[in-house]
Design a protein around this motif. Structure first.
Motif: not given
Length: 203
Positions: A1-11, A161-164
């Motif tokens: 899930m790209p959106e989740r990874g984007h948020y988890e990495r820096w957002g 497991a479902r970070l958003s």
């Protein structure tokens, strides 16, 4: 899930820095007032420090306003009426905004537990440590300390497991609702929460 990874990495971290910084600035009168009240009611030290397990199980020093008197006895014996009110309002947790700013915690995440508990987790429960611990969280929103240990740890594992962003917003609003209603301050029959090792781990 790209959106989740984007948020988890820096957002998520950006929101933590912004939220904790603004919180410390706007709540500084409340922090100072609470510190003075603790000093008058319980004496020194004003802050309670304890080693907790952070992301990936790495230890860090948790900060809280002290709510118990020094001396022998269990939590029920040392928890004063002042301390009960402090815990009910969660004002004792406010110094953890410093932990958030340092990067040891997040605004939202599983509550940081004593480092000694890590060895007692099942593989599933250990998943809660893949993210930073938080001030607010899904387990707090679902009932805070009134939830049994197994249910709390399972909710934490699902969150990790479902970070958003949506999950974080729901957890923050849910935790606020629990605090406003004064629910879940302690587990049934306990002054705070029973130790994790007093329960049988089904895993």
């Amino acid at each position: 899930m790209p959106e989740r990874g984007h948020y988890e990495r820096w957002g998520k971290r950006c929101l933590d820095i912004l939220g904790a910084g603004l919180g410390l600035l706007l709540l500084s009168p409340l922090l100072l007032g609470t510190a003075l009240a603790v000093r008058l009611a319980l004496g020194r030290p004003v802050l309670f420090r304890q080693e907790r397990a952070g992301q990936d199980g790495l230890p860090f020093t948790l900060l809280k306003f002290r709510s118990m008197r020094d001396g022998p006895g269990d939590d029920a014996a040392r928890l004063t009426p002042f301390g009960r009110r402090l815990r009910a309002t969660a004002l004792d947790e406010l110094p953890q905004l410093v932990n958030v700013l340092r990067g040891e915690m997040s605004l939202v995440g599983p509550r940081p537990l004593p480092a000694a508990y890590t060895a007692r987790y099942t593989a599933r429960q250990r998943q809660r440590q893949r993210v930073r611990p938080g001030l607010a969280g899904v387990a707090q929103a679902a009932g805070r300390n009134a939830l049994p240990w197994e249910e709390r740890l399972e909710l934490d594992a699902r969150y990790a497991a479902r970070l958003s962003l949506r999950a974080d917003l729901r957890a923050m609003l849910g935790t606020l609702g629990i605090l406003l209603h004064g629910k879940g301050v302690h587990a049934p029959g306990h002054a705070t929460m029973p130790r994790f090792d007093s329960h049988t781990n089904p895993g």
